[in-house]
Design a protein around this motif. Structure first.
Motif, mmCIF file in Angstrom:
data_model
loop_
_atom_site.group_PDB
_atom_site.id
_atom_site.type_symbol
_atom_site.label_atom_id
_atom_site.label_comp_id
_atom_site.label_asym_id
_atom_site.label_seq_id
_atom_site.Cartn_x
_atom_site.Cartn_y
_atom_site.Cartn_z
ATOM 1 N N ASP A 1 -7.224 2.746 1.898
ATOM 2 C CA ASP A 1 -6.784 1.358 2.088
ATOM 3 C C ASP A 1 -5.876 1.227 3.306
ATOM 4 O O ASP A 1 -5.979 0.251 4.074
ATOM 5 C CB ASP A 1 -6.056 0.856 0.835
ATOM 6 N N LEU A 2 -4.996 2.202 3.492
ATOM 7 C CA LEU A 2 -4.061 2.140 4.616
ATOM 8 C C LEU A 2 -4.807 2.197 5.949
ATOM 9 O O LEU A 2 -4.609 1.344 6.825
ATOM 10 C CB LEU A 2 -3.051 3.283 4.525
ATOM 11 N N ILE B 1 0.843 -1.197 0.000
ATOM 12 C CA ILE B 1 0.000 0.000 0.000
ATOM 13 C C ILE B 1 0.880 1.248 0.000
ATOM 14 O O ILE B 1 0.615 2.211 -0.728
ATOM 15 C CB ILE B 1 -0.939 0.004 1.228
ATOM 16 N N THR C 1 -6.929 -0.908 6.499
ATOM 17 C CA THR C 1 -6.130 -2.103 6.781
ATOM 18 C C THR C 1 -5.608 -2.099 8.215
ATOM 19 O O THR C 1 -5.666 -3.116 8.919
ATOM 20 C CB THR C 1 -4.951 -2.201 5.797
ATOM 21 N N GLY D 1 -5.301 4.936 -1.806
ATOM 22 C CA GLY D 1 -4.259 4.371 -0.952
ATOM 23 C C GLY D 1 -4.436 4.796 0.497
ATOM 24 O O GLY D 1 -4.246 3.995 1.420
#
Length: 241
Positions: free
Chosen positions: A137-138, A115, A141, A134
């Motif tokens: 997503d970071l 990522i 996650t 991104g």
């Protein structure tokens, strides 16, 4: 079209609330936009009763507000409240980062580092959309790796309430260059399995987001003031007779 909607009433109130919530989070439904029950029922293939229940649920969450004699609309969050939301998120996501650092596996380390590499490539290419993805997503996650389900649900609601400020920030020139090192530090700290460092990195990042949001809003206000002043200076001066 109404017939098709009535034939698709398997969509329950919780599902409708989820769809509306995601639309608000994605910016597809904007602050102060009216939410008409009949339109939403047709759009999502649900009964008006389920839509009404969904709107009540979202009102409790602070995403929707009901105006007497005018119906429901997407709630507009003022700057002061948005900054408070960022502070609460900072505390919760710092906890999640700390827990993620103690739980992450070798395989998950590779996924998290990827990522980071995607975000670096996005900055190099000037691709704001890819960088924003991104970022999402970071954070998602790290929250997922933490195993903190209660915190995750709370963070989702808080993030949706302040989403318009986040979109404004993503569009700010140079913001990605500023935030990329902060994101990479979060990744490095979690992947190093250092909970204290991970917590601090996440908190520093989100507090910097709050400061950047405030600065962005202030700059927009100053720009609007300059434009108003220029417009006023162009007005014709009344002649003396």
């Amino acid at each position: 079209m109404a017939t098709a909607a009535r034939g698709s009433t398997a969509v329950n109130a919780s599902e409708v609330a989820g769809k509306i919530r995601r639309a608000i989070f994605a910016g597809e439904l904007v602050p102060n936009q009216r939410l008409v029950e009949a339109d939403l029922a047709e759009m999502y293939g649900a009964s008006r009763g389920h839509v009404r229940t969904a709107l009540s649920e979202l009102t409790v969450e602070g995403l929707v507000e009901r105006i007497q004699n005018r119906g429901a609309r997407v709630r507009s969050v003022p700057l002061e409240e948005a900054l408070e939301i960022i502070e609460v998120r900072a505390a919760l996501e710092a906890l999640c980062a700390s827990r993620a650092a103690t739980r992450i596996t070798d395989g998950q380390i590779q996924d998290l580092r990827e990522i980071g590499r995607r975000m670096e490539r996005a900055v190099e290419a000037g691709d704001q959309g890819a960088y924003a993805q991104g970022n999402t997503d970071l954070h998602s996650t790290v929250i997922r790796l933490s195993g903190q389900q209660t915190a995750a649900a709370t963070i989702d609601r808080l993030r949706a309430q302040a989403v318009r400020f986040q979109y404004r920030l993503f569009a700010k020139p140079g913001r990605a260059l500023q935030s990329l090192p902060e994101h990479l530090e979060i990744i490095e700290a979690v992947c190093s399995r250092d909970p204290e460092r991970a917590s601090q990195a996440m908190e520093v990042h989100l507090l910097s987001v709050g400061a950047a949001i405030q600065e962005s809003v202030e700059e927009a206000g100053q720009e609007a003031g300059r434009e108003a002043g220029q417009e006023s200076s162009r007005e014709p001066v009344p002649s003396r007779s």
